[in-house]
Structure formats: structure tokens, C-alpha cells
Design a protein around this motif. Sequence first.
Motif, PDB file in Angstrom:
ATOM      1  N   GLY A 149       0.794  -1.232   0.000  1.00  0.00           N
ATOM      2  CA  GLY A 149       0.000   0.000   0.000  1.00  0.00           C
ATOM      3  C   GLY A 149       0.824   1.278   0.000  1.00  0.00           C
ATOM      4  N   ASN A 150       0.375   2.249   0.794  1.00  0.00           N
ATOM      5  CA  ASN A 150       1.016   3.572   0.828  1.00  0.00           C
ATOM      6  C   ASN A 150       2.485   3.493   1.213  1.00  0.00           C
ATOM      7  N   LEU A 151       2.797   2.600   2.163  1.00  0.00           N
ATOM      8  CA  LEU A 151       4.193   2.498   2.604  1.00  0.00           C
ATOM      9  C   LEU A 151       5.078   2.008   1.459  1.00  0.00           C
ATOM     10  N   LEU A 152       4.617   0.988   0.745  1.00  0.00           N
ATOM     11  CA  LEU A 152       5.409   0.472  -0.380  1.00  0.00           C
ATOM     12  C   LEU A 152       5.593   1.551  -1.459  1.00  0.00           C
ATOM     13  N   THR A 153       4.519   2.269  -1.748  1.00  0.00           N
ATOM     14  CA  THR A 153       4.605   3.359  -2.722  1.00  0.00           C
ATOM     15  C   THR A 153       5.640   4.398  -2.285  1.00  0.00           C
ATOM     16  N   ALA A 154       5.593   4.757  -1.015  1.00  0.00           N
ATOM     17  CA  ALA A 154       6.534   5.766  -0.496  1.00  0.00           C
ATOM     18  C   ALA A 154       7.972   5.256  -0.542  1.00  0.00           C
ATOM     19  N   ILE A 155       8.170   3.961  -0.250  1.00  0.00           N
ATOM     20  CA  ILE A 155       9.515   3.372  -0.315  1.00  0.00           C
ATOM     21  C   ILE A 155      10.022   3.420  -1.759  1.00  0.00           C
ATOM     22  N   ASN A 156       9.172   3.041  -2.702  1.00  0.00           N
ATOM     23  CA  ASN A 156       9.568   3.075  -4.119  1.00  0.00           C
ATOM     24  C   ASN A 156       9.874   4.508  -4.563  1.00  0.00           C
ATOM     25  N   ASP A 157       9.032   5.465  -4.145  1.00  0.00           N
ATOM     26  CA  ASP A 157       9.240   6.866  -4.529  1.00  0.00           C
ATOM     27  C   ASP A 157      10.546   7.410  -3.953  1.00  0.00           C
ATOM     28  N   SER A 158      10.827   7.049  -2.707  1.00  0.00           N
ATOM     29  CA  SER A 158      11.993   7.640  -2.019  1.00  0.00           C
ATOM     30  C   SER A 158      13.303   6.958  -2.385  1.00  0.00           C
ATOM     31  N   LYS A 164      16.456  -1.626  -3.057  1.00  0.00           N
ATOM     32  CA  LYS A 164      17.393  -0.511  -2.854  1.00  0.00           C
ATOM     33  C   LYS A 164      17.250   0.068  -1.455  1.00  0.00           C
ATOM     34  N   PHE A 165      15.987   0.141  -0.969  1.00  0.00           N
ATOM     35  CA  PHE A 165      15.781   0.610   0.400  1.00  0.00           C
ATOM     36  C   PHE A 165      16.471  -0.323   1.402  1.00  0.00           C
ATOM     37  N   LYS A 166      16.286  -1.635   1.214  1.00  0.00           N
ATOM     38  CA  LYS A 166      16.895  -2.601   2.151  1.00  0.00           C
ATOM     39  C   LYS A 166      18.415  -2.479   2.155  1.00  0.00           C
ATOM     40  N   GLU A 167      18.977  -2.232   0.989  1.00  0.00           N
ATOM     41  CA  GLU A 167      20.428  -2.082   0.893  1.00  0.00           C
ATOM     42  C   GLU A 167      20.890  -0.830   1.649  1.00  0.00           C
ATOM     43  N   SER A 179      28.632   1.189  18.495  1.00  0.00           N
ATOM     44  CA  SER A 179      27.241   0.930  18.855  1.00  0.00           C
ATOM     45  C   SER A 179      26.305   1.968  18.263  1.00  0.00           C
ATOM     46  N   GLY A 180      25.102   1.540  17.921  1.00  0.00           N
ATOM     47  CA  GLY A 180      24.134   2.504  17.415  1.00  0.00           C
ATOM     48  C   GLY A 180      22.921   1.832  16.802  1.00  0.00           C
ATOM     49  N   TRP A 181      22.216   2.593  15.988  1.00  0.00           N
ATOM     50  CA  TRP A 181      20.944   2.163  15.420  1.00  0.00           C
ATOM     51  C   TRP A 181      20.810   2.624  13.969  1.00  0.00           C
ATOM     52  N   ALA A 182      20.115   1.834  13.153  1.00  0.00           N
ATOM     53  CA  ALA A 182      19.700   2.265  11.813  1.00  0.00           C
ATOM     54  C   ALA A 182      18.222   2.658  11.899  1.00  0.00           C
ATOM     55  N   TRP A 183      17.835   3.647  11.074  1.00  0.00           N
ATOM     56  CA  TRP A 183      16.474   4.203  11.173  1.00  0.00           C
ATOM     57  C   TRP A 183      15.826   4.407   9.814  1.00  0.00           C
ATOM     58  N   VAL A 193      13.123   8.915   5.171  1.00  0.00           N
ATOM     59  CA  VAL A 193      14.578   9.099   5.180  1.00  0.00           C
ATOM     60  C   VAL A 193      15.238   7.974   5.970  1.00  0.00           C
ATOM     61  N   VAL A 194      16.405   7.543   5.500  1.00  0.00           N
ATOM     62  CA  VAL A 194      17.209   6.526   6.194  1.00  0.00           C
ATOM     63  C   VAL A 194      18.378   7.218   6.863  1.00  0.00           C
ATOM     64  N   SER A 195      18.703   6.797   8.080  1.00  0.00           N
ATOM     65  CA  SER A 195      19.843   7.384   8.795  1.00  0.00           C
ATOM     66  C   SER A 195      20.391   6.376   9.794  1.00  0.00           C
ATOM     67  N   ALA A 196      21.490   6.741  10.416  1.00  0.00           N
ATOM     68  CA  ALA A 196      22.042   5.945  11.514  1.00  0.00           C
ATOM     69  C   ALA A 196      22.403   6.901  12.639  1.00  0.00           C
ATOM     70  N   THR A 197      22.340   6.404  13.874  1.00  0.00           N
ATOM     71  CA  THR A 197      22.757   7.227  15.019  1.00  0.00           C
ATOM     72  C   THR A 197      23.712   6.418  15.890  1.00  0.00           C
ATOM     73  N   PRO A 198      24.616   7.092  16.597  1.00  0.00           N
ATOM     74  CA  PRO A 198      25.481   6.395  17.543  1.00  0.00           C
ATOM     75  C   PRO A 198      24.770   6.206  18.891  1.00  0.00           C
ATOM     76  N   ASN A 199      25.325   5.347  19.715  1.00  0.00           N
ATOM     77  CA  ASN A 199      24.875   5.171  21.105  1.00  0.00           C
ATOM     78  C   ASN A 199      23.371   4.885  21.158  1.00  0.00           C
ATOM     79  N   GLN A 200      22.636   5.613  22.029  1.00  0.00           N
ATOM     80  CA  GLN A 200      21.175   5.441  22.081  1.00  0.00           C
ATOM     81  C   GLN A 200      20.476   6.671  21.517  1.00  0.00           C
ATOM     82  N   ASP A 201      21.158   7.426  20.673  1.00  0.00           N
ATOM     83  CA  ASP A 201      20.533   8.592  20.044  1.00  0.00           C
ATOM     84  C   ASP A 201      19.427   8.127  19.098  1.00  0.00           C
TER      85      ASP A 201
END
Length: 261
Positions: A149-158, A164-167, A179-183, A193-201
Motif C-alpha cells: 500500500g502507501n508504505l510500499l509506494t513511499a519506499i519506491n518513490d523515495s 534498494k531501500f533494504k540495501e 554501537s548505534g541504530w539504523a532508522w 529518510v534513512v539514517s544511523a545514530t550512535p549510542n542510544q541517540d
Amino acid sequence: MTTRQNSRRDFFKKASLSGIALFVSSRFSFGAKPSVPGNASLNQAISKLAEYQLTGQSKQNPLPYAYADLEPSVDAKTMEIHYSKHHAAYTKNMNEMSATANSGSKPLFQLFAEIEKYPVPLKNNAGGFYNHLLFWTIMAPNTGQAPEGNLLTAINDSFGSLDKFKELFGNAGKKQFGSGWAWLSVNETGKLVVSATPNQDNPLMSTTEVKGIPVLTLDVWEHAYYLQYQNRRPDYVDSFWKVVNWKEVSRRYEEALTAIK
Ligand code: MN3
């Protein structure tokens, strides 16, 4: 006075005469880190989220599955220690530190929006509390799900495609140093948007460069995978896709979009 101090004094004297003192002092004085601009419209949207009711005096939610249910992607012992020790400790520490900082009744997301005002240990533990609370909800046993649905469309658009998103997201986790997180987040314009943060940010924090409402996250601390994968973080990241609860990611995506509109 040393030669260096003298030349510094002379510099400011000259700078003042030439009218650039204000520029120089605001950029370089006090050794302050460059500040990340706040985002009023994003914060307004965040205040509409259901989880905005969380405060610095919160409890862990029960895990929505048993410790062994995410195998073979995540082993039972890791889940048990991660939930009952690590997440429990962040929660306890956040509650104690919030009481000391007189921020216990404040919405957690409001704390994140002005996190630079609080001690770093409170930031680390409040981040640890929320990031794990989110993380548990976006996983489920062998889902076999894919975004729709909308999420898949948004992933394809972005990002061009789901692969490519998974990569991109996977690399954010694999390449995060230490240490950190992917978002995956919805930013203030409603874009993914895809990003990463250090620690528990996290992307809700005023000190984080890429801000947004997080809808999917992956913990890449060693405590999240080391028992099973040792140094093979990339294998852990690749295996994560088998347990992503895309229905919940989709629900969070729609909630974020509604809040931003
Ligand atoms: Mn963790």
C-alpha cells in the motif's frame, strides 16, 4: 601573557574594528559544538503521536512474543538478556535520572526535543528506553510480510525499489561505527529518510542531524547479536528482514503522516 594570547587579543581587536567580531565570537567562542537547528513543525507533529504520553517514569511494555519466537534470526538467549537485562536497565536508570532531573512527568518526546539541556546519562538511558520499546514492536515471528500500500509506494518513490531501500538501511546498520541504530523515519515534509545514530541517540532528539518520526529501526549494538553472530554484524542485519513486522511499520507510517499533515 604569551605571544599566542597577544596575537589572539590583537586579532579580536582588529576584528572588532573591522566589524566582524560578532561573527567570529558567535561561531568560535566557548568551544561550543555546532548546534543542530530545532524543528518546530516536526515537534508539533510529534506531540500528536500516541506514544507522546510516555514520560520519564515509564515501564517496559510486555514483549509481544516469546524470547524464542524470533529464531533463527535472533536467538532466545539474546532476546532474553536484551529485554530483561539491557532494556530493563535503561528503563530503571531513566526513571531514576528523570526524578533527579525533575523531568519525570515530562513527555519523553518533549525531553528528546530539548535533550541538549539534560545530562548525557539521562539522554543515553531515555534513548535506550524508547529505542528498544519501538524495536520490539517492529519485529514479529517469521512474518513472511512485505510492505504494501502507501508504505510500499513511499519506499519506491523515495529509494527506487524495496531492494534498494533494504540495501541503504542495511548499510546504515552495517557501517555504523561502534554501537548505534539504523532508522527509517518520516521527516517534517512527510518524506521517508534513512539514517544511523550512535549510542542510544534517535531521530527525535534535538542533537540528531537527520530528524524525523521513526517507523522502523534496527539495534546494531553488539549486545543485540554477539552471542549468535559474534563479529558477523552483516549476517545479523540481513537476517533481520525475516522478522520485520511490516504491518506495524505501516501503521506507524500512517500515524506519522497524519500527524505531519
Ligand atoms: Mn539494545
